[in-house]
Design an enzyme around this catalytic site. Structure first.
Site, PDB file in Angstrom:
ATOM      1  N   LYS A 257     -23.343   0.552  -3.590  1.00  0.00           N
ATOM      2  CA  LYS A 257     -24.413   0.997  -2.691  1.00  0.00           C
ATOM      3  C   LYS A 257     -25.709   1.317  -3.439  1.00  0.00           C
ATOM      4  O   LYS A 257     -26.785   0.878  -3.046  1.00  0.00           O
ATOM      5  CB  LYS A 257     -23.930   2.215  -1.894  1.00  0.00           C
ATOM      6  CG  LYS A 257     -24.900   2.664  -0.819  1.00  0.00           C
ATOM      7  CD  LYS A 257     -24.289   3.681   0.109  1.00  0.00           C
ATOM      8  CE  LYS A 257     -24.058   5.032  -0.527  1.00  0.00           C
ATOM      9  NZ  LYS A 257     -22.919   5.191  -1.376  1.00  0.00           N
TER      10      LYS A 257
ATOM     11  N   THR B 244     -26.510   0.222  -6.416  1.00  0.00           N
ATOM     12  CA  THR B 244     -26.959  -1.050  -6.978  1.00  0.00           C
ATOM     13  C   THR B 244     -27.718  -1.858  -5.933  1.00  0.00           C
ATOM     14  O   THR B 244     -28.773  -2.445  -6.221  1.00  0.00           O
ATOM     15  CB  THR B 244     -25.745  -1.855  -7.482  1.00  0.00           C
ATOM     16  OG1 THR B 244     -25.019  -1.053  -8.416  1.00  0.00           O
ATOM     17  CG2 THR B 244     -26.175  -3.146  -8.152  1.00  0.00           C
TER      18      THR B 244
ATOM     19  N   ARG C 262     -30.433   9.523  -5.480  1.00  0.00           N
ATOM     20  CA  ARG C 262     -30.043  10.846  -5.978  1.00  0.00           C
ATOM     21  C   ARG C 262     -29.871  10.843  -7.494  1.00  0.00           C
ATOM     22  O   ARG C 262     -29.648   9.798  -8.105  1.00  0.00           O
ATOM     23  CB  ARG C 262     -28.731  11.276  -5.323  1.00  0.00           C
ATOM     24  CG  ARG C 262     -28.821  11.519  -3.843  1.00  0.00           C
ATOM     25  CD  ARG C 262     -27.450  11.802  -3.244  1.00  0.00           C
ATOM     26  NE  ARG C 262     -26.570  10.645  -3.341  1.00  0.00           N
ATOM     27  CZ  ARG C 262     -25.258  10.688  -3.192  1.00  0.00           C
ATOM     28  NH1 ARG C 262     -24.650  11.839  -2.973  1.00  0.00           N
ATOM     29  NH2 ARG C 262     -24.532   9.598  -3.277  1.00  0.00           N
TER      30      ARG C 262
ATOM     31  N   LYS D 149     -15.729   8.540 -12.022  1.00  0.00           N
ATOM     32  CA  LYS D 149     -16.693   7.539 -11.565  1.00  0.00           C
ATOM     33  C   LYS D 149     -17.505   6.915 -12.689  1.00  0.00           C
ATOM     34  O   LYS D 149     -17.872   5.748 -12.648  1.00  0.00           O
ATOM     35  CB  LYS D 149     -17.630   8.178 -10.533  1.00  0.00           C
ATOM     36  CG  LYS D 149     -18.564   7.210  -9.849  1.00  0.00           C
ATOM     37  CD  LYS D 149     -19.376   7.932  -8.776  1.00  0.00           C
ATOM     38  CE  LYS D 149     -20.313   6.984  -8.063  1.00  0.00           C
ATOM     39  NZ  LYS D 149     -21.128   7.670  -7.036  1.00  0.00           N
TER      40      LYS D 149
ATOM     41  N   ALA E 261     -21.833  13.846  -0.890  1.00  0.00           N
ATOM     42  CA  ALA E 261     -21.772  13.540   0.539  1.00  0.00           C
ATOM     43  C   ALA E 261     -20.446  13.929   1.173  1.00  0.00           C
ATOM     44  O   ALA E 261     -20.370  14.068   2.386  1.00  0.00           O
ATOM     45  CB  ALA E 261     -22.027  12.058   0.766  1.00  0.00           C
TER      46      ALA E 261
ATOM     47  N   PHE F 278     -21.543   7.818  -0.113  1.00  0.00           N
ATOM     48  CA  PHE F 278     -20.270   7.347   0.415  1.00  0.00           C
ATOM     49  C   PHE F 278     -20.486   6.459   1.648  1.00  0.00           C
ATOM     50  O   PHE F 278     -21.526   5.844   1.809  1.00  0.00           O
ATOM     51  CB  PHE F 278     -19.315   8.507   0.696  1.00  0.00           C
ATOM     52  CG  PHE F 278     -18.835   9.201  -0.546  1.00  0.00           C
ATOM     53  CD1 PHE F 278     -18.192   8.485  -1.544  1.00  0.00           C
ATOM     54  CD2 PHE F 278     -19.046  10.556  -0.744  1.00  0.00           C
ATOM     55  CE1 PHE F 278     -17.742   9.110  -2.701  1.00  0.00           C
ATOM     56  CE2 PHE F 278     -18.599  11.191  -1.903  1.00  0.00           C
ATOM     57  CZ  PHE F 278     -17.954  10.466  -2.881  1.00  0.00           C
TER      58      PHE F 278
ATOM     59  N   PHE G 180     -19.322 -10.587  -5.785  1.00  0.00           N
ATOM     60  CA  PHE G 180     -18.525 -10.567  -7.005  1.00  0.00           C
ATOM     61  C   PHE G 180     -18.132 -12.009  -7.344  1.00  0.00           C
ATOM     62  O   PHE G 180     -17.945 -12.833  -6.436  1.00  0.00           O
ATOM     63  CB  PHE G 180     -17.264  -9.715  -6.833  1.00  0.00           C
ATOM     64  CG  PHE G 180     -17.491  -8.232  -6.921  1.00  0.00           C
ATOM     65  CD1 PHE G 180     -16.969  -7.499  -7.978  1.00  0.00           C
ATOM     66  CD2 PHE G 180     -18.218  -7.554  -5.957  1.00  0.00           C
ATOM     67  CE1 PHE G 180     -17.170  -6.127  -8.065  1.00  0.00           C
ATOM     68  CE2 PHE G 180     -18.431  -6.194  -6.034  1.00  0.00           C
ATOM     69  CZ  PHE G 180     -17.904  -5.478  -7.103  1.00  0.00           C
TER      70      PHE G 180
ATOM     71  N   TRP H 276     -26.610  -7.762  -8.545  1.00  0.00           N
ATOM     72  CA  TRP H 276     -25.938  -7.254  -9.744  1.00  0.00           C
ATOM     73  C   TRP H 276     -26.133  -8.243 -10.892  1.00  0.00           C
ATOM     74  O   TRP H 276     -26.422  -7.848 -12.014  1.00  0.00           O
ATOM     75  CB  TRP H 276     -24.443  -7.038  -9.476  1.00  0.00           C
ATOM     76  CG  TRP H 276     -23.735  -6.355 -10.608  1.00  0.00           C
ATOM     77  CD1 TRP H 276     -23.528  -5.013 -10.762  1.00  0.00           C
ATOM     78  CD2 TRP H 276     -23.161  -6.978 -11.772  1.00  0.00           C
ATOM     79  NE1 TRP H 276     -22.862  -4.753 -11.933  1.00  0.00           N
ATOM     80  CE2 TRP H 276     -22.625  -5.943 -12.580  1.00  0.00           C
ATOM     81  CE3 TRP H 276     -23.050  -8.294 -12.209  1.00  0.00           C
ATOM     82  CZ2 TRP H 276     -21.989  -6.190 -13.788  1.00  0.00           C
ATOM     83  CZ3 TRP H 276     -22.412  -8.548 -13.429  1.00  0.00           C
ATOM     84  CH2 TRP H 276     -21.885  -7.515 -14.193  1.00  0.00           C
TER      85      TRP H 276
END
Length: 556
Positions: free
Chosen positions: A71, A73, A94, A105, A273, A301, A382, A410
């Site tokens: 998200k 990214t 954030r 993470k 979140a 999230f 991906f 990405w």
């Protein structure tokens, strides 16, 4: 290359040049923190008050999975893409917490060729905002115990102190502690706990305040506990709010950095979140809307947590609303929601993908039907994704009343998200209806909880023990107009993390409620959600290292 290697090879622009050339900010508007990051003066808001606001784009996602959705990214990649196609865009995200950074993470500054930099600084200490928030929070905790030690003029009941301590690190041993041990010289013996900084009410206040004046007022309104006769007591009564605001004076100014493509980015504030409201600061978002034609921001999230709180809490209090939403999904994550194990996600499986699409559909239905938001789905690509899987998602999303766009940001940066950017611009150029709140202020707290649980989560009932119901009823008498901040697992629509896909007809159990009086909302704790996470068996900290030349490795 790893994310950190890509970031370390970036050619960054001096922050003063970036501010002047891309945002029209003069040197007096900046307070540099080295060459590549700076604080932006709040005077900008006053000077640019007459400027029209840009368009606000909310990036949200399906329910998160161990496979990752990307998200942040996508938020960064979309902003880069908008700038590439000739639009003036500024990204607002954030600040990462060091708890997850060293825990499960890892870093949180985007990934691949869609990152904000300097990546190491942003993930580790940055401009000191979180340290300031922790210091302000713990100053109040110290002043409460000091007040009790020196006569307890307010007659605070030590069993009903509502203010705990915080640290920006995952540390399960601090969830329940005892303070004041060692005799009368060390204070009054009582039970206490630590939360992680991102769950602090000071963090929430910090992110919801429009000015230093409002920040100080909200800090003074923090409920610290109750006196022995049941009277609520607040931070201003022990004269803590002035010093707390002084500690936060510099932190309140938005942090300006840049993307890998030298586009401006605000990275400011960072409430979780799942246990807080999950949005960057109001001051950075509002400033960005004055400085740019397009503002791309994210909420933490999945849409059931982040987007819901972004709209029902942040937008309600800030007087802003998103113009549209981008919902991020991946083939892998959808197959995980379709029942596959993590090790099976690399293989093509159209059946599991079809089943997992129920999760995406529920999020889209919520955003489009319950909130009235225009949506586009970004398929974060991906390399293992097959053409057939991508086609299945695209066709399914059409049946859901939206369009899915494949994005390769990405691997390719902004160039890989140009198609998404063109779609976003085209949608924003069309007439739209205003985004709606899920419930009105005047609705009671229990009914607000029910609205979120039944309309967004798919629950058929909400339950709580009598003592929790009594607490909600008590809070409703004086604070019923506040929004609710739902705290639950992010991995499911339910309060059970094991229920993947689009869980329905489940029961949501409310374990407790906490009044965040200064922030202006009531936190609703559901299931077994924790406000102090623990480290996993193999924490990310084990991979992080630094060599003799000062080069950091393993951060992400």
């Amino acid at each position: 290359m790893s994310d950190i290697q890509i970031a370390q090879q970036a050619t960054m622009q001096e922050v003063s040049q970036l501010a002047e050339q891309r945002l029209g900010l003069a040197p007096q508007h900046l307070e540099p923190y080295g060459r590549y990051k700076a604080k932006v003066s709040l005077d900008v808001m006053t000077e640019m008050a007459d400027r029209p606001d840009g368009k606000l784009i909310l990036v949200t996602a399906i329910s998160p999975t161990p496979a990752g959705e990307g998200k942040t990214t996508t938020t960064i990649g979309l902003s880069d893409a908008l700038n590439r196609i000739g639009k003036q865009s500024l990204v607002c995200v954030r600040e990462p917490s060091m708890g997850p950074c060293f825990g499960l993470k890892g870093g949180a500054a985007g990934g691949g060729y869609a990152q904000v930099v300097p990546m190491e600084d942003i993930n580790l200490h940055f401009t000191g905002d979180f340290h300031a928030i922790a210091s302000a929070h713990n100053l109040l905790a110290a002043m409460i115990d000091n007040h009790i030690h020196h006569g307890n003029e307010l007659q605070l009941d030590a069993r009903k102190i509502a203010w705990q301590r915080v640290v920006d690190m995952n540390d399960r041993a601090l969830r329940d502690i005892v303070v004041g041990m060692g005799g009368t010289a060390n204070g009054f013996l009582r039970q206490d706990r630590f939360d992680i900084v991102v769950a602090s009410e000071v963090m929430a206040i910090f992110c919801l305040s429009n000015s230093l004046h409002e920040l100080k007022q909200r800090l003074g309104d923090i409920l610290i506990g109750y006196s022995t006769d049941g009277t609520p007591r607040y931070a201003h009564e022990i004269k803590a709010h002035g010093a707390m605001a002084a500690l936060l004076k510099e932190a309140l100014k938005p942090n300006l950095v840049q993307t890998l493509e030298n586009n401006p980015a605000f990275v400011h504030g960072g409430p979780f979140a799942n246990i807080a409201h999950g949005c960057n600061s109001v001051v950075s978002t509002k400033m960005a809307l004055k400085l740019s034609d397009y503002v791309v921001t994210e909420a933490g999230f999945g849409a059931d947590l982040g987007a819901e709180k972004f709209i029902n809490i942040k937008c309600r209090k800030a007087g802003i609303k998103p113009d549209m939403a981008v919902v991020v999904a991946t083939v892998k994550a959808l197959k995980y929601h379709g029942g596959l194990a993590l090790k099976e996600l690399a293989e093509e499986n159209l059946g599991a993908l079809q089943a997992g699409l129920a999760n995406l559909q529920k999020h889209l239905d919520n955003l489009q039907q319950e909130f009235g938001l225009r949506c586009v789905v970004a398929i974060n690509h991906f390399v293992q994704d097959s053409d057939e899987e991508i086609a299945l998602i695209e066709n399914a999303v059409k049946q859901m009343g939206a369009e899915a766009i494949l994005a390769r940001h990405w691997a390719e940066g902004g160039a890989g998200a140009e198609a998404l950017a063109h779609k976003v611009v085209a949608m924003l150029e069309q007439d739209s209806t205003a985004c709606d709140f899920l419930y009105p202020d005047e609705m009671g707290l229990w009914d607000k909880i029910g609205e979120v649980a039944k309309r967004l989560y798919g629950a058929d009932q909400v339950v709580a023990e009598k003592k929790v119901l009594d607490k909600i009823a008590m809070l409703n008498e004086q604070h019923g107009s506040m929004p609710v901040c739902m705290a639950k697992t992010p991995y499911s629509f339910s309060s059970d993390a094991a229920l993947r896909g689009a869980a329905s007809n489940h029961t949501l159990t409310v374990r407790d409620v906490r009044l965040s009086h200064g922030a202006g909302f009531v936190v609703v704790l559901c299931g077994d959600v924790m406000t102090m996470p623990g480290l996993p068996k193999r924490p990310a900290a084990e991979r992080i290292d630094i060599d003799d030349d000062g080069t950091i490795t393993g951060l992400f």
